[in-house]
Design a protein around this motif. Structure first.
Motif, PDB file in Angstrom:
ATOM      1  N   HIS A 393       8.370  -9.347   2.988  1.00  0.00           N
ATOM      2  CA  HIS A 393       9.389 -10.331   2.612  1.00  0.00           C
ATOM      3  C   HIS A 393       9.704 -10.297   1.124  1.00  0.00           C
ATOM      4  N   ASP A 394       8.798  -9.769   0.318  1.00  0.00           N
ATOM      5  CA  ASP A 394       9.025  -9.692  -1.119  1.00  0.00           C
ATOM      6  C   ASP A 394       9.140  -8.218  -1.500  1.00  0.00           C
ATOM      7  N   PRO A 395      10.331  -7.731  -1.833  1.00  0.00           N
ATOM      8  CA  PRO A 395      10.482  -6.305  -2.130  1.00  0.00           C
ATOM      9  C   PRO A 395       9.859  -5.897  -3.447  1.00  0.00           C
ATOM     10  N   GLU A 396       9.483  -6.861  -4.265  1.00  0.00           N
ATOM     11  CA  GLU A 396       8.886  -6.532  -5.556  1.00  0.00           C
ATOM     12  C   GLU A 396       7.372  -6.552  -5.503  1.00  0.00           C
ATOM     13  N   ALA A 397       6.777  -6.831  -4.343  1.00  0.00           N
ATOM     14  CA  ALA A 397       5.328  -6.842  -4.196  1.00  0.00           C
ATOM     15  C   ALA A 397       4.920  -5.674  -3.302  1.00  0.00           C
ATOM     16  N   ILE A 398       3.907  -4.956  -3.711  1.00  0.00           N
ATOM     17  CA  ILE A 398       3.469  -3.779  -2.963  1.00  0.00           C
ATOM     18  C   ILE A 398       1.952  -3.733  -2.963  1.00  0.00           C
ATOM     19  N   ASP A 399       1.401  -3.398  -1.811  1.00  0.00           N
ATOM     20  CA  ASP A 399      -0.046  -3.204  -1.695  1.00  0.00           C
ATOM     21  C   ASP A 399      -0.343  -1.773  -2.120  1.00  0.00           C
ATOM     22  N   LEU A 400      -0.745  -1.583  -3.378  1.00  0.00           N
ATOM     23  CA  LEU A 400      -0.937  -0.240  -3.925  1.00  0.00           C
ATOM     24  C   LEU A 400      -2.020   0.521  -3.168  1.00  0.00           C
ATOM     25  N   GLY A 401      -3.067  -0.173  -2.745  1.00  0.00           N
ATOM     26  CA  GLY A 401      -4.142   0.522  -2.041  1.00  0.00           C
ATOM     27  C   GLY A 401      -3.649   1.164  -0.753  1.00  0.00           C
ATOM     28  N   ALA A 402      -2.927   0.379   0.084  1.00  0.00           N
ATOM     29  CA  ALA A 402      -2.411   0.924   1.342  1.00  0.00           C
ATOM     30  C   ALA A 402      -1.393   2.027   1.092  1.00  0.00           C
ATOM     31  N   PHE A 403      -0.545   1.804   0.057  1.00  0.00           N
ATOM     32  CA  PHE A 403       0.472   2.815  -0.245  1.00  0.00           C
ATOM     33  C   PHE A 403      -0.167   4.131  -0.688  1.00  0.00           C
ATOM     34  N   ILE A 404      -1.156   4.063  -1.581  1.00  0.00           N
ATOM     35  CA  ILE A 404      -1.779   5.297  -2.083  1.00  0.00           C
ATOM     36  C   ILE A 404      -2.530   6.007  -0.967  1.00  0.00           C
ATOM     37  N   GLU A 405      -3.164   5.263  -0.079  1.00  0.00           N
ATOM     38  CA  GLU A 405      -3.873   5.913   1.029  1.00  0.00           C
ATOM     39  C   GLU A 405      -2.894   6.632   1.961  1.00  0.00           C
ATOM     40  N   GLU A 406      -1.756   5.971   2.272  1.00  0.00           N
ATOM     41  CA  GLU A 406      -0.757   6.635   3.115  1.00  0.00           C
ATOM     42  C   GLU A 406      -0.144   7.842   2.411  1.00  0.00           C
ATOM     43  N   LEU A 407       0.113   7.694   1.116  1.00  0.00           N
ATOM     44  CA  LEU A 407       0.638   8.822   0.351  1.00  0.00           C
ATOM     45  C   LEU A 407      -0.362   9.970   0.327  1.00  0.00           C
ATOM     46  N   GLY A 408      -1.647   9.628   0.217  1.00  0.00           N
ATOM     47  CA  GLY A 408      -2.678  10.676   0.232  1.00  0.00           C
ATOM     48  C   GLY A 408      -2.726  11.409   1.557  1.00  0.00           C
ATOM     49  N   VAL A 409      -2.546  10.676   2.656  1.00  0.00           N
ATOM     50  CA  VAL A 409      -2.523  11.327   3.977  1.00  0.00           C
ATOM     51  C   VAL A 409      -1.393  12.339   4.034  1.00  0.00           C
ATOM     52  N   GLN A 410      -0.206  11.961   3.522  1.00  0.00           N
ATOM     53  CA  GLN A 410       0.920  12.886   3.524  1.00  0.00           C
ATOM     54  C   GLN A 410       0.642  14.108   2.648  1.00  0.00           C
ATOM     55  N   LEU A 411       0.062  13.889   1.464  1.00  0.00           N
ATOM     56  CA  LEU A 411      -0.205  15.014   0.569  1.00  0.00           C
ATOM     57  C   LEU A 411      -1.292  15.922   1.146  1.00  0.00           C
ATOM     58  N   PHE A 412      -2.319  15.320   1.760  1.00  0.00           N
ATOM     59  CA  PHE A 412      -3.342  16.150   2.403  1.00  0.00           C
ATOM     60  C   PHE A 412      -2.733  16.955   3.553  1.00  0.00           C
ATOM     61  N   ALA A 413      -1.851  16.325   4.328  1.00  0.00           N
ATOM     62  CA  ALA A 413      -1.227  17.019   5.458  1.00  0.00           C
ATOM     63  C   ALA A 413      -0.364  18.178   4.979  1.00  0.00           C
ATOM     64  N   ALA A 414       0.220  18.039   3.784  1.00  0.00           N
ATOM     65  CA  ALA A 414       1.064  19.116   3.271  1.00  0.00           C
ATOM     66  C   ALA A 414       0.278  20.396   3.015  1.00  0.00           C
TER      67      ALA A 414
END
Length: 545
Positions: A393-414
């Motif tokens: 609901h708040d576009p200016e708030a982000i859960d950095l931990g969840a985001f970095i873990e998902e980003l890491g999954v994508q980078l590892f998959a690459a």
């Protein structure tokens, strides 16, 4: 839903009472102002009434003086009448040829009560008298025409060697009054034997004096003869107390009338003005707290002005409610449209990332393939960030931990791997409010650092750990990325240039090491945005390649 109110309005009815102390500021209330107007309008009446009271007080004092003057005149007539009788009798005795004839005439005359006549022939023993025997009668001489002692006046005459005298008992004053006769020498004599002493500080033409005990007296004077003055006094205390009591009674009546008027104004204003306004204020407060439709107040007994105010408020509240409903609908439609736009942007970025991955598989040159894969990873990072930022609901708030873990999954998959199989991905990051202008560079920096570590720090068959730490307070944030892979590593000029540019965009200081980097940057406050009422569920993440 609670209606937002202006800053200058209190949040509830209790705050209105706490805002100011009404007894210290009576003009701040309608009832106080009505009472003030009543007092202002009553001021001339009160002034006139007080002036009349003062005039009545003076009139009462003058009435006492006038009543004393009447009593003085009555007493004066009685005193003068007795003295005239005595003087006439002396003239008749003086007209007789000898003392024997005068004595025979006295013996044959019936004198009024209180009068004694005496005839004395020189040094001869012959003398006679008639009338009451007055033991305390003063003996007058030829040099004293009138002598007053102990309530008895003595008149003396000398006719052809005969000394004639008349003793007159003076009439007593009315009850409650005292009287004196003042002789030619200014000596006052009481007209009764037991009369009080003359007033202290008495003087001619005085209307007030004090007695021997200091009590005030009212005086009235009148001449009896050429050198004689009659002075009559009355205690002023009783008359003055009577006048003061009458004045106080008049003032009390005025104050009582004012008090009754103020009470009537308070009761009347409470029924006709304050009660309708309180009812209207209660409705307004309930409307501001609940945001529900306004219940029309009971208009019975309301003045026309307050009734018009209530009707205007009800109409305004209904118009405002309709306007707010329109705005809510428009905002919901805008939220749905914005969510759909962001969802499609994220999907398009993922499509572009997938196309780049397909194109990289067709490229045979390893360097070109590496560039395609790097571009794919960067676009995929932005797509993932886009989904994380607009999934809440708040576009200016982000859960950095969840985001970095998902980003890491994508980078590892690459690179054909996944976190925990050969290389451990250790992420520690809080949920953070960060503007989108800073979130995109931060995501790209993490992407570049993790991609470099996976491709250059861990050759096939070697395991290890990649650690990502983010610490933040209200003003600044610190990013630290480190790994235990092999060093030294070849320096990619494009990656180095991108990292420096992204760090400048964040406004921070970037420090690179052989196996990681640190970045300290200030946080810029994001612009607040109200939460959307309707937002589609986030789409599942898609793996590139």
């Amino acid at each position: 839903m609670k209606m937002p109110g202006p800053d200058h309005m209190p949040a509830d009815a209790a705050a209105i009472g706490r805002r100011r102390w009404p007894f210290l500021r009576p003009h701040s209330t309608i009832r106080g102002r009505l009472i003030g107007l009543l007092l202002l309008a009553a001021t001339p009446v009160v002034v006139i009434a007080l002036a009349g009271t003062a005039s009545d007080f003076g009139a009462a004092q003058r009435a006492v003086q006038d009543a004393l003057t009447v009593q003085r005149d009555l007493l004066l007539r009685r005193v003068v009448a007795r003295l005239d009788v005595a003087d006439t009798a002396l003239h008749l005795l003086g007209a007789m040829p000898d003392i024997d004839t005068a004595c025979q005439s006295l013996a044959a005359t019936a004198l009024p009560a209180g009068l004694t006549l005496r005839v004395v022939q020189g040094a001869a023993p012959g003398a006679c008298a008639a009338g009451e025997v007055l033991l305390d009668a003063p003996q007058a001489t030829g040099q004293q025409a009138l002598l007053i002692r102990n309530g008895v006046a003595t008149l003396a005459r000398e006719v052809e060697g005969r000394r004639l005298s008349a003793h007159v008992t003076l009439p007593p004053p009315p009850p409650g009054l005292s009287a004196w006769i003042v002789d030619a020498e200014g000596q006052p004599w009481p007209i009764t034997a037991d009369g009080p002493q003359a007033p202290a500080g008495w003087r001619v033409d005085a209307t007030t004096a004090t007695d021997a005990n200091g009590r005030p007296l009212v005086l009235a004077q009148a001449p009896i003869a050429e050198d004689l003055v009659l002075v009559v006094s009355q205690p002023a205390g009783a008359a003055r107390d009577e006048a003061i009591l009458a004045a106080l009674q008049r003032v009390g009546e005025i104050l009582g009338l004012l008090a009754l008027s103020i009470g009537a104004v308070m009761l009347g204003s409470g029924y006709a003005v304050t009660r309708p306004l309180t009812q209207l204020r209660r409705i307004v407060t309930q409307w501001r707290q609940d945001g529900a439709s306004v219940a029309p107040p009971d208009r019975a007994g309301m003045p026309d002005e307050i009734r018009d105010l209530a009707e205007s408020f009800v109409a305004g509240a209904e118009a405002l409610a309709a306007r707010e409903a329109d705005l809510r609908g428009a905002r919901e439609r805008a939220e749905i449209l914005a969510s759909e736009v962001h969802h499609r942007v994220k999907n398009n970025l993922q499509i572009v990332s997938s196309l780049l991955a397909l194109q990289a598989q067709r490229v045979t040159d390893p360097a070109a393939r590496a560039e395609f894969e790097a571009a794919r990873d960067r676009i995929g990072a932005i797509a993932t960030l886009h989904r994380h930022m607009y999934a809440h609901h708040d576009p200016e708030a982000i859960d950095l931990g969840a985001f970095i873990e998902e980003l890491g999954v994508q980078l590892f998959a690459a690179v054909g791997d996944r976190p925990g199989r050969r290389i451990i991905l250790d992420v520690s990051a809080p949920a953070l409010r960060i503007s989108s202008d800073q979130a995109v560079p931060l995501a790209l920096i993490i992407t570049e650092a993790v991609s470099a570590a996976l491709k250059q720090g861990f050759p096939p068959g070697q395991g290890g750990r990649i650690t990502i730490r983010v610490e933040a307070d209200a003003r600044r944030a610190n990013l630290a990325i480190a790994d235990d892979g092999v060093t030294p590593r070849s320096d990619d000029q494009l990656r180095a240039m991108l990292l420096r540019g992204l760090a400048r965009q964040l406004g921070g200081e970037l420090k690179r090491q052989d196996a990681g980097l640190t970045l300290d940057f200030p946080l810029r406050s994001p612009l607040p945005r109200p939460p959307p009422s309707v937002r589609p569920p986030p789409a599942p993440a898609s793996r590139p390649g």
